[in-house]
Write a protein that holds these residues in place. Structure first.
Motif: not given
Ligand code: ADP
Length: 433
Positions: A217-218, A221-222, A224-225, A253-254, A256-257
């Motif tokens: 997932l990392r 997510l990165t 997306l961020k 997103t934060t 989820m991160d």
């Protein structure tokens, strides 16, 4: 039915026995001599019966005692009755033992009964299969000669059986066994061994799964961020409906991160249960950094902080795990204590080693939640927790990190009275030099 022993009957019999001798004595004028002869006959008769009894007790294997007359008849019959009763009792006892053994054989676990000196009394068939014992050949053998694993020997010598012990099966290196020892009867213990290979495999699969998913997932997510950060600089994207959507997306997103980060931390901690005592952890320095972060996190809420830190008090163990435990407790106090509340953090030596605690005068927690707080994803007030960005993993991380340092999380909290979260680090994990 035989008359029970009675002095009256005995006196009557004696009188009957002596009477003819007295009569003859009176007729012949030799009363004393005949009384002597009568007593001699009586003594001989008694000794003869006594001998019969002794012969039967020591040499005869039959159930039925010798037959006798007079007072000896009562004794022989009494012994016969006692024999019969004992036989019935022995049968009952044998039945109880047979039933117990059948029950023990039906157990899904290996069971071994041994004396506290270690010599084996009995074991069931599963003990033969998973521990490699042989019954009845191993009866009387010392249990430590059959399970030679050093941790087991140490466990037996320690005599503290409150926690189970896990060992590799002596007959199959692929099998993991969980051993429990409990007092059985006086001077005897029972060892129960359970095959936990499958459970451990499933646990490991679950851990690997969570860890892999979090890793996977990392990357998205990165990405997306990154794009969301880029959009911050585009003027049109920050207005009206688009602006709102952008804000919510960035916020989620934060969240989820941080959830992925916490999952990874938990996986990492779970994967390293054996902490090294060689690593010295500068807890006071760690707490200085955490204090600065807590003040920053508190921001507008203007909490009153008080850090009572013993500056010479270091820990031995895993610094990452201890940092996770300590920071989670401090940050929770900041998250859950309302504005202008007070937070006390303490790290001081104590009799058992060193004590850490965080005390706040926040909302407190109702008693029904206390025992569940360290469960994964457990949150008291889901809506509030969401506001703070909480995932319910924080205290689970604390619990695992502490358990690797032979410590546990102590929670003292009452609604509207604030909370106190702390732990005591045992002396072997504390360093003062
Ligand atoms: P979260 O990520 O939701 O904070 P935690 O596992 O850290 O999860 O905590 C579990 C729950 O315990 C939280 O949801 C919160 O309700 C409660 N809690 C933890 N610390 C405190 C505190 N200092 N005061 C009040 N409640 C707390």
């Amino acid at each position: 039915m035989l008359q029970p022993f009675s002095w009256m009957v005995l006196a009557g019999r004696l009188a009957l026995f002596y009477l003819p001798f007295i009569v003859v004595g009176l007729l012949t004028g030799e009363v004393l001599l005949l009384l002597l002869v009568a007593t001699g006959v009586l003594l001989f008769w008694h000794y003869n019966n006594q001998k019969k009894l002794a012969d039967w007790l020591w040499h005869d294997r039959s159930m039925i005692p010798p037959s006798g007359k007079g007072s000896w008849e009562i004794v022989f019959n009494g012994i016969y009755k006692m024999q019969k009763r004992n036989r019935v009792r022995r049968k009952e006892l044998a039945n109880v033992i047979r039933r117990f053994r059948e029950g023990a054989e039906a157990l899904p676990d290996a069971a071994v009964v041994y004396k506290t000196d270690g010599s084996i009394i009995w074991c069931n068939r599963l003990a033969e299969a998973i521990l490699g014992f042989r019954w009845p050949e191993d009866s009387g053998q010392h249990i430590g000669n059959l399970i030679r694993t050093p941790v087991f020997i140490e466990y037996m010598q320690g005599r503290d059986f409150s926690e189970p012990l896990e060992i590799v099966s002596p007959v199959d290196a692929e099998k993991l066994l969980e051993l429990r020892i409990m007092p059985y009867t006086s001077g005897q213990n029972m060892l129960v061994a359970r095959d936990v290979t499958l459970i451990r495999q499933l646990e490991s699969m679950r851990r690997n799964f969570v860890s892999s998913v979090s890793h996977e997932l990392r990357t998205p997510l990165t990405v997306l961020k990154g794009y969301l950060e880029m959009l911050e600089d585009v003027p049109d994207a920050n207005q009206g409906m688009m602006g709102k959507a952008h804000h919510v997306m960035a916020e989620q997103t934060t969240r989820m991160d941080s959830l992925v980060e916490q999952l990874l931390t938990l996986s990492r901690i779970e994967a390293t249960p054996d902490v090294s005592l060689d690593e010295r952890v500068d807890v006071p320095a760690m707490l200085n950094i955490i204090e600065a972060e807590a003040v920053a996190l508190s921001g507008d809420k203007q909490h009153g902080f008080s850090f009572n830190i013993a500056t010479e008090l270091f820990a031995c163990g895993d610094s990452d795990q201890l940092r996770s435990a300590i920071s989670n407790l401090v940050y929770n106090a900041v998250y859950y204590t309302p504005a202008e509340g007070n937070i006390v953090v303490s790290w001081q030596p104590c009799r058992e080693g060193a004590e850490f605690y965080v005390q706040d005068d926040g909302p407190g927690i109702a008693p029904e939640h206390l025992s569940r707080l360290t469960e994964r994803f457990y949150r008291v007030d889901k809506a509030r927790s969401r506001e703070t960005g909480g995932s319910g993993l924080g205290l689970s991380i604390v619990k695992h990190a502490l358990s690797h340092h032979q410590s546990e999380l102590l929670i003292d909290s009452e609604p509207n009275q604030g909370s106190r979260f702390g732990f005591v680090l045992p002396s072997q994990f504390v360093s003062t030099d």
